[in-house]
Design an enzyme around this catalytic site. Structure first.
Site, PDB file in Angstrom:
ATOM      1  N   SER A 123       3.138   0.785   2.062  1.00  0.00           N
ATOM      2  CA  SER A 123       1.886   0.153   2.452  1.00  0.00           C
ATOM      3  C   SER A 123       1.466   0.485   3.879  1.00  0.00           C
ATOM      4  O   SER A 123       1.302   1.644   4.227  1.00  0.00           O
ATOM      5  CB  SER A 123       2.010  -1.351   2.237  1.00  0.00           C
ATOM      6  OG  SER A 123       0.769  -1.959   2.402  1.00  0.00           O
ATOM      7  N   HIS A 124       1.365  -0.557   4.712  1.00  0.00           N
ATOM      8  CA  HIS A 124       0.865  -0.384   6.073  1.00  0.00           C
ATOM      9  C   HIS A 124       1.952   0.076   7.033  1.00  0.00           C
ATOM     10  O   HIS A 124       1.674   0.257   8.216  1.00  0.00           O
ATOM     11  CB  HIS A 124       0.291  -1.718   6.554  1.00  0.00           C
ATOM     12  CG  HIS A 124       1.315  -2.811   6.504  1.00  0.00           C
ATOM     13  ND1 HIS A 124       1.758  -3.351   5.310  1.00  0.00           N
ATOM     14  CD2 HIS A 124       2.026  -3.412   7.472  1.00  0.00           C
ATOM     15  CE1 HIS A 124       2.677  -4.259   5.561  1.00  0.00           C
ATOM     16  NE2 HIS A 124       2.865  -4.323   6.865  1.00  0.00           N
ATOM     17  N   ASP A 287      -5.566   0.526   4.463  1.00  0.00           N
ATOM     18  CA  ASP A 287      -4.180   0.785   4.864  1.00  0.00           C
ATOM     19  C   ASP A 287      -3.569   1.927   4.048  1.00  0.00           C
ATOM     20  O   ASP A 287      -4.263   2.608   3.292  1.00  0.00           O
ATOM     21  CB  ASP A 287      -3.330  -0.490   4.762  1.00  0.00           C
ATOM     22  CG  ASP A 287      -2.988  -0.854   3.325  1.00  0.00           C
ATOM     23  OD1 ASP A 287      -3.778  -0.496   2.419  1.00  0.00           O
ATOM     24  OD2 ASP A 287      -1.947  -1.495   3.090  1.00  0.00           O
ATOM     25  N   ASP A 289      -1.717   2.304   1.381  1.00  0.00           N
ATOM     26  CA  ASP A 289      -1.870   2.375  -0.072  1.00  0.00           C
ATOM     27  C   ASP A 289      -3.221   1.832  -0.526  1.00  0.00           C
ATOM     28  O   ASP A 289      -3.428   1.582  -1.720  1.00  0.00           O
ATOM     29  CB  ASP A 289      -0.716   1.654  -0.779  1.00  0.00           C
ATOM     30  CG  ASP A 289      -0.593   0.186  -0.389  1.00  0.00           C
ATOM     31  OD1 ASP A 289      -1.038  -0.180   0.726  1.00  0.00           O
ATOM     32  OD2 ASP A 289      -0.054  -0.597  -1.189  1.00  0.00           O
ATOM     33  N   ASP A 291      -4.802  -0.936  -0.354  1.00  0.00           N
ATOM     34  CA  ASP A 291      -5.067  -2.277  -0.889  1.00  0.00           C
ATOM     35  C   ASP A 291      -5.584  -3.236   0.185  1.00  0.00           C
ATOM     36  O   ASP A 291      -6.070  -4.312  -0.127  1.00  0.00           O
ATOM     37  CB  ASP A 291      -3.848  -2.862  -1.627  1.00  0.00           C
ATOM     38  CG  ASP A 291      -2.604  -2.962  -0.768  1.00  0.00           C
ATOM     39  OD1 ASP A 291      -2.623  -2.490   0.392  1.00  0.00           O
ATOM     40  OD2 ASP A 291      -1.590  -3.502  -1.259  1.00  0.00           O
ATOM     41  N   ARG A 292      -5.493  -2.834   1.443  1.00  0.00           N
ATOM     42  CA  ARG A 292      -6.026  -3.697   2.507  1.00  0.00           C
ATOM     43  C   ARG A 292      -7.365  -3.152   2.999  1.00  0.00           C
ATOM     44  O   ARG A 292      -7.637  -1.952   2.876  1.00  0.00           O
ATOM     45  CB  ARG A 292      -5.083  -3.732   3.700  1.00  0.00           C
ATOM     46  CG  ARG A 292      -3.746  -4.337   3.391  1.00  0.00           C
ATOM     47  CD  ARG A 292      -2.967  -4.485   4.681  1.00  0.00           C
ATOM     48  NE  ARG A 292      -1.644  -5.012   4.385  1.00  0.00           N
ATOM     49  CZ  ARG A 292      -0.880  -5.607   5.277  1.00  0.00           C
ATOM     50  NH1 ARG A 292      -1.301  -5.744   6.521  1.00  0.00           N
ATOM     51  NH2 ARG A 292       0.306  -6.061   4.941  1.00  0.00           N
ATOM     52  N   LYS A 386      -4.492  -6.606  -4.351  1.00  0.00           N
ATOM     53  CA  LYS A 386      -5.622  -6.609  -3.445  1.00  0.00           C
ATOM     54  C   LYS A 386      -6.226  -5.206  -3.450  1.00  0.00           C
ATOM     55  O   LYS A 386      -5.574  -4.255  -3.865  1.00  0.00           O
ATOM     56  CB  LYS A 386      -5.219  -7.062  -2.049  1.00  0.00           C
ATOM     57  CG  LYS A 386      -4.026  -6.361  -1.423  1.00  0.00           C
ATOM     58  CD  LYS A 386      -3.621  -7.110  -0.162  1.00  0.00           C
ATOM     59  CE  LYS A 386      -2.481  -6.420   0.566  1.00  0.00           C
ATOM     60  NZ  LYS A 386      -1.161  -6.850   0.072  1.00  0.00           N
TER      61      LYS A 386
HETATM   62  C1  VG1 Z   1       2.674  -8.702   4.752  1.00  0.00           C
HETATM   63  C2  VG1 Z   1       1.462  -9.606   4.815  1.00  0.00           C
HETATM   64  C3  VG1 Z   1       1.184 -10.188   3.444  1.00  0.00           C
HETATM   65  C4  VG1 Z   1       1.034  -9.059   2.432  1.00  0.00           C
HETATM   66  C5  VG1 Z   1       2.246  -8.148   2.471  1.00  0.00           C
HETATM   67  C6  VG1 Z   1       2.079  -6.938   1.595  1.00  0.00           C
HETATM   68  O1  VG1 Z   1       3.797  -9.439   4.360  1.00  0.00           O
HETATM   69  O2  VG1 Z   1       1.639 -10.620   5.760  1.00  0.00           O
HETATM   70  O3  VG1 Z   1       0.035 -10.984   3.507  1.00  0.00           O
HETATM   71  O4  VG1 Z   1       0.892  -9.574   1.137  1.00  0.00           O
HETATM   72  O5  VG1 Z   1       2.455  -7.683   3.803  1.00  0.00           O
HETATM   73  O6  VG1 Z   1       0.948  -6.215   1.952  1.00  0.00           O
HETATM   74  P1  VG1 Z   1       4.873  -9.996   5.418  1.00  0.00           P
HETATM   75  O7  VG1 Z   1       5.953 -10.602   4.595  1.00  0.00           O
HETATM   76  O8  VG1 Z   1       5.322  -8.817   6.238  1.00  0.00           O
HETATM   77  O9  VG1 Z   1       4.139 -10.979   6.272  1.00  0.00           O
HETATM   78  V1  VG1 Z   1       0.916  -4.528   1.732  1.00  0.00           V
HETATM   79  O10 VG1 Z   1      -0.626  -4.028   1.996  1.00  0.00           O
HETATM   80  O11 VG1 Z   1       1.962  -4.126   3.009  1.00  0.00           O
HETATM   81  O12 VG1 Z   1       1.639  -4.275   0.283  1.00  0.00           O
HETATM   82 CO    CO Z   2      -0.925  -2.181   1.455  1.00  0.00          CO
END
Ligand code: VG1
Ligand code: CO
Length: 553
Positions: A123-124, A287, A289, A291-292, A386
């Site tokens: 992801s990010h 981001d 992938d 989804d953000r 998302k």
């Molecule tokens: C983070 C975000 C959360 C989101 C998750 C996955 O998790 O706070 O809101 O659902 O990333 O997003 P955490 O546990 O690090 O706070 V993604 O776009 O990284 O799959």
């Molecule tokens: Co993501």
């Protein structure tokens, strides 16, 4: 077919977090590490009986596979295909070049009634050889695996001693069409096509085309991640936005050194463009992938919590939601801005733990239509993840339908509902033991904090957020320490489940300001009392040595 014994040291080890298994690339590159996790997943999907016999539930089924294109994506794809072929999977729908965004995987699973899908992404988190890699499994509803499945896979990784892999050669993942790997069919699909079908169903593409024809300008920063091909195909090729509307549009293995986390800190180049005198009408970023999303107006950044509230208030303007919403949901740390809208509209509003899987049950049960998180994530019932580009198209449509700018839409919203000032402070790379002790201490002080007075505020709720799923009754506990005050202000503490270096403490700060004359203060100033209070009760500086957060958004 080859059977390989697993060396005992490779056990994938740690529990997958809120979004699958995320580790440094170097960890994933250890021999048999990825194999262990995927074999465990396939065993669980096939069904492991009490006597250890593996079932055949996966046989004859279709799986979807793709990732965000980061370093190790292509290698991992070949490995997973070989495992799938040896474990009875009949067909894999693979994104061309190994590419599929997270929302696209969800759309393909749902659209083609697949058994499930595997997303390769962290992801990010940063990519490249020194960055992170990740894998997660999505079930047949298109959403992240539930806790039961995740736990079962984790348990299996601990006991597994062998993996079965096809010894067929690598296949060509770049050419569209169908080929065989042993008995398994691999169909290389256009990563965008299925997803675009869903977007056309929800939004008025003719209206959006008209906007660009009349000169509406936009800058989408795909941050060299997987959103690029989707944004280019839909915004530029289909809707007629000028070439160059989407920047950093080619997915690169290291994201070109960018940190594809769409917030004002990491997407600073987009923010700089949106603050210029010649800024485009609308700016957005996604981001790793895709989804953000972050949406930005001219000289105006929209907070993700506000974004969800505005989407809820205006949903009927969008063709896909013109019949209205079934309800809405937000994660617990997300601001209560949407709660006010839901109340005014007579909609159910659910508060869930962090992570998209909790929304999935509500969406499947028809209880909600829109969901969102403070972490730049919004989505709807169209998929079970998302969805960054969906949110961008939603905001584009709102501007088209109302003829108003992002700033004027948000300011009007604040005048109606008041402004929920909001900020998240992240303290990164804290030694795990220090972070755990900080949270444990905080939990111990909760009873004493109840009723305590801080300046003009009184603590009315001091607890550790627990959630009982209204659909399946499952309970999730210890989802974050909450301090809620008599004026509705909140300070929330939780540890990240997605970081890969030490622990990350997230502190979420929120207060509601009804007075429109007070809507122009910088958030950090407005929240200064709460920021000081957070340090006072948790001892952040004293325990971590950090006087300020690593990132404040
Ligand atoms: C983070 C975000 C959360 C989101 C998750 C996955 O998790 O706070 O809101 O659902 O990333 O997003 P955490 O546990 O690090 O706070 V993604 O776009 O990284 O799959
Ligand atoms: Co993501």
């Amino acid at each position: 077919m080859a059977i390989q014994n697993l060396p005992t040291h490779v056990f994938s080890g740690q529990r997958p977090g809120t979004s699958g298994l995320r580790k440094k690339v170097t960890v994933f590159m250890q021999p048999m590490y990825l194999e262990n996790f995927v074999q465990a997943l396939f065993d669980v999907l096939n069904g492991v009986a009490a006597d250890g016999q593996i079932g055949t539930a996966l046989h004859g089924q279709t799986l979807v596979l793709g990732g965000d294109g980061r370093f190790h994506n292509r290698t991992a794809v070949q490995t997973i295909l070989k495992l799938a072929a040896a474990n009875g999977v009949q067909r894999v729908l693979l994104g061309q070049g190994g590419i599929l965004s997270t929302p696209a995987v969800s759309a393909v699973i749902r659209g083609r009634q697949a058994f499930g899908g595997i997303v390769l992404s962290a992801s990010h988190n940063p990519g490249g050889p020194d960055g992170d890699f990740g894998i997660k499994y999505n079930a047949s509803n298109g959403g992240p695996a539930n806790e039961t499945l995740t736990e079962a896979v984790y348990a299996r990784t601990q006991t597994l001693t062998q993996v079965v892999l096809s010894d067929a050669p690598d296949i060509d993942i770049n050419t569209l069409g169908t080929c065989q790997m042993e008995q398994m069919q691999v169909e290389v699909i256009d990563p965008v096509a299925d997803y675009a079908v869903v977007m056309r169903r929800l939004f008025d593409f003719d209206m959006l085309r008209g906007m660009f024809k009349r000169g509406f300008t936009m800058r989408v920063d795909a941050m060299n991640a997987v959103g690029g091909p989707y944004a280019k195909a839909i915004l530029e090729d289909e809707l007629g936005a000028p070439a160059g509307t989407v920047v950093n549009a080619t997915p690169l293995e290291d994201f070109g050194g960018l940190h594809p986390d769409p917030n004002p800190v990491n997407a600073e180049d987009l923010i700089a463009h949106m603050m210029r005198a010649d800024a485009p009408d609308f700016g957005a970023a996604m981001d790793g992938d895709a989804d953000r999303n972050m949406v930005v107006g001219r000289n105006f950044v929209v907070s993700p919590s506000d974004s969800l509230a505005l989407m809820t208030a205006h949903a009927r303007l969008i063709p896909g939601y013109k019949e209205g919403l079934l309800g809405v949901a937000r994660s617990m740390p997300t601001s209560a801005a949407v709660d006010r809208v839901a109340k005014a509209m007579g909609l159910d509003c659910f508060e869930t733990p962090t992570g998209w899987k909790f929304f999935g049950n509500l969406l499947d049960a028809g209880r909600v239509t829109l969901c969102g998180e403070e972490s730049y994530g919004t989505g709807s019932s169209h998929v079970r993840e998302k969805d960054g580009l969906w949110a961008i198209l939603f905001w584009l449509s709102l501007q088209g339908a109302t003829g108003r700018s992002v700033e004027s839409l948000v300011r009007e919203h604040w005048r109606t509902y008041g402004r929920n000032y909001y900020s998240r402070h992240d303290y990164e790379a804290i030694p795990t033991s220090v972070a755990d002790a900080l949270m444990a201490n905080l939990r111990e002080t909760l009873p004493a904090l109840q009723g305590q007075v801080f300046g003009s505020r009184i603590v009315t709720v001091a607890d550790d957020f627990a959630y009982t799923d209204p659909v399946d009754g499952s309970a999730s506990v210890k989802q974050g320490v909450r301090l809620i005050f008599d004026d509705g202000a909140r300070v929330i503490f939780r540890l990240s489940g997605t970081g890969t270096e030490g622990a990350t403490l997230r502190v979420y700060l929120e207060l509601h300001e009804p007075d429109a004359a007070q809507h122009d203060r910088p958030a950090q100033d407005k929240l200064a009392d709460l920021i000081a209070l957070a340090d006072q009760v948790a001892g952040i500086h004293a325990r971590t040595g950090m006087a300020a957060p690593s990132v404040a958004t």
